[in-house]
Scaffold this motif. Structure first.
Motif, PDB file in Angstrom:
ATOM      1  N   ASP A  36       0.844  -1.204   0.000  1.00  8.26           N
ATOM      2  CA  ASP A  36       0.000   0.000   0.000  1.00  8.26           C
ATOM      3  C   ASP A  36       0.875   1.248   0.000  1.00  8.26           C
ATOM      4  O   ASP A  36       0.516   2.258  -0.593  1.00  8.26           O
ATOM      5  CB  ASP A  36      -0.904   0.010   1.232  1.00  8.26           C
ATOM      6  N   GLY A  37       2.025   1.167   0.665  1.00 12.12           N
ATOM      7  CA  GLY A  37       2.943   2.298   0.731  1.00 12.12           C
ATOM      8  C   GLY A  37       3.584   2.635  -0.601  1.00 12.12           C
ATOM      9  O   GLY A  37       4.157   3.708  -0.761  1.00 12.12           O
ATOM     10  N   THR A  38       3.497   1.742  -1.550  1.00 18.03           N
ATOM     11  CA  THR A  38       3.979   2.002  -2.909  1.00 18.03           C
ATOM     12  C   THR A  38       2.825   2.436  -3.806  1.00 18.03           C
ATOM     13  O   THR A  38       2.920   3.419  -4.533  1.00 18.03           O
ATOM     14  CB  THR A  38       4.641   0.737  -3.496  1.00 18.03           C
ATOM     15  N   LEU A  39       1.730   1.691  -3.765  1.00 15.11           N
ATOM     16  CA  LEU A  39       0.617   1.926  -4.675  1.00 15.11           C
ATOM     17  C   LEU A  39      -0.110   3.245  -4.416  1.00 15.11           C
ATOM     18  O   LEU A  39      -0.271   4.055  -5.329  1.00 15.11           O
ATOM     19  CB  LEU A  39      -0.382   0.765  -4.608  1.00 15.11           C
ATOM     20  N   TYR A  40      -0.544   3.469  -3.186  1.00 14.93           N
ATOM     21  CA  TYR A  40      -1.410   4.616  -2.926  1.00 14.93           C
ATOM     22  C   TYR A  40      -0.698   5.967  -3.059  1.00 14.93           C
ATOM     23  O   TYR A  40      -1.288   6.911  -3.587  1.00 14.93           O
ATOM     24  CB  TYR A  40      -2.166   4.436  -1.608  1.00 14.93           C
ATOM     25  N   PRO A  41       0.576   6.096  -2.678  1.00 15.42           N
ATOM     26  CA  PRO A  41       1.271   7.353  -2.986  1.00 15.42           C
ATOM     27  C   PRO A  41       1.430   7.579  -4.503  1.00 15.42           C
ATOM     28  O   PRO A  41       1.347   8.709  -4.981  1.00 15.42           O
ATOM     29  CB  PRO A  41       2.630   7.191  -2.302  1.00 15.42           C
ATOM     30  N   ALA A  42       1.630   6.487  -5.253  1.00 13.77           N
ATOM     31  CA  ALA A  42       1.730   6.615  -6.716  1.00 13.77           C
ATOM     32  C   ALA A  42       0.400   7.087  -7.293  1.00 13.77           C
ATOM     33  O   ALA A  42       0.366   7.963  -8.172  1.00 13.77           O
ATOM     34  CB  ALA A  42       2.150   5.285  -7.340  1.00 13.77           C
ATOM     35  N   ILE A  43      -0.706   6.531  -6.804  1.00 14.82           N
ATOM     36  CA  ILE A  43      -2.028   6.981  -7.253  1.00 14.82           C
ATOM     37  C   ILE A  43      -2.219   8.447  -6.900  1.00 14.82           C
ATOM     38  O   ILE A  43      -2.688   9.237  -7.732  1.00 14.82           O
ATOM     39  CB  ILE A  43      -3.146   6.108  -6.638  1.00 14.82           C
ATOM     40  N   ALA A  44      -1.844   8.832  -5.685  1.00 13.44           N
ATOM     41  CA  ALA A  44      -1.993  10.231  -5.255  1.00 13.44           C
ATOM     42  C   ALA A  44      -1.197  11.173  -6.158  1.00 13.44           C
ATOM     43  O   ALA A  44      -1.684  12.256  -6.525  1.00 13.44           O
ATOM     44  CB  ALA A  44      -1.561  10.390  -3.797  1.00 13.44           C
TER      45      ALA A  44
END
Length: 185
Positions: A36-44
């Protein structure tokens, strides 16, 4: 590659974050977990850049779910990344497979073929995992059965991929005529 996977999967259809993550993990492979620490910042970052739009909708348990949709600018960015794939996107097998997964989204066949030709040019270069100075060692040069196995497996994979690319380029009428290359491994 995270950005490319997000944009690529969203180009296929709007998705919720958990569905997007599942699809990305399936493509990326079980050996490389996607936190999640990789995916959600990338989405943001993609939302902030205007490449992805996030919209809340009611969830089944009452909590709102976030639906992610690619924007026109996001689609342009995706197509540019695919069109310009080079360097590690071509030479690293895992990265190239991500590019390849979305290459059909490029509407221009000549642009798709150019990416395939860059990969083929790379695969046609002499290479090895083991060297004698600057000279790449071939499987026949290696006494260690495990190292030889690495080279034999890599050679078979490379041969199959090169044959597939040449066949695909032949179907489009843009293949190179030299198909008698010696195996690089």
């Amino acid at each position: 590659m995270i950005e490319l996977m997000i944009l690529g999967f969203l180009a296929e259809r709007p998705q919720h974050g958990y569905e997007l993550r599942r699809r990305m993990e399936q493509l990326h492979g079980y050996a490389r977990t996607l936190s999640d620490g990789t995916l959600y910042p990338a989405i943001a970052r993609l939302v902030k850049a205007g490449l992805v739009r996030r919209a809340a909708e009611p969830g089944s348990a009452g909590a709102p779910r976030q639906t992610l949709t690619i924007t026109a600018a996001g689609r342009d960015r995706l197509l540019a990344r695919l069109r310009e794939a080079d360097g590690h996107d071509i030479t690293d097998g895992s990265r190239f497979f991500v590019v390849l997964s979305f290459l059909s989204l490029l509407p221009d066949r000549a642009e798709r073929d150019a990416v395939l030709r860059r990969r083929l040019d790379y695969l046609d270069q002499p290479a090895s995992f083991f060297y004698d100075g600057d000279r790449p060692l071939r499987a026949a040069d290696i006494a260690d059965p495990y190292r030889r196995g690495i080279l034999l497996s890599a050679r078979a994979t490379s041969r199959a991929e090169r044959a597939w690319i040449r066949e695909l380029l032949d179907d489009t009428g843009t293949s190179r005529t030299d198909t008698t290359q010696e195996d690089p491994l």
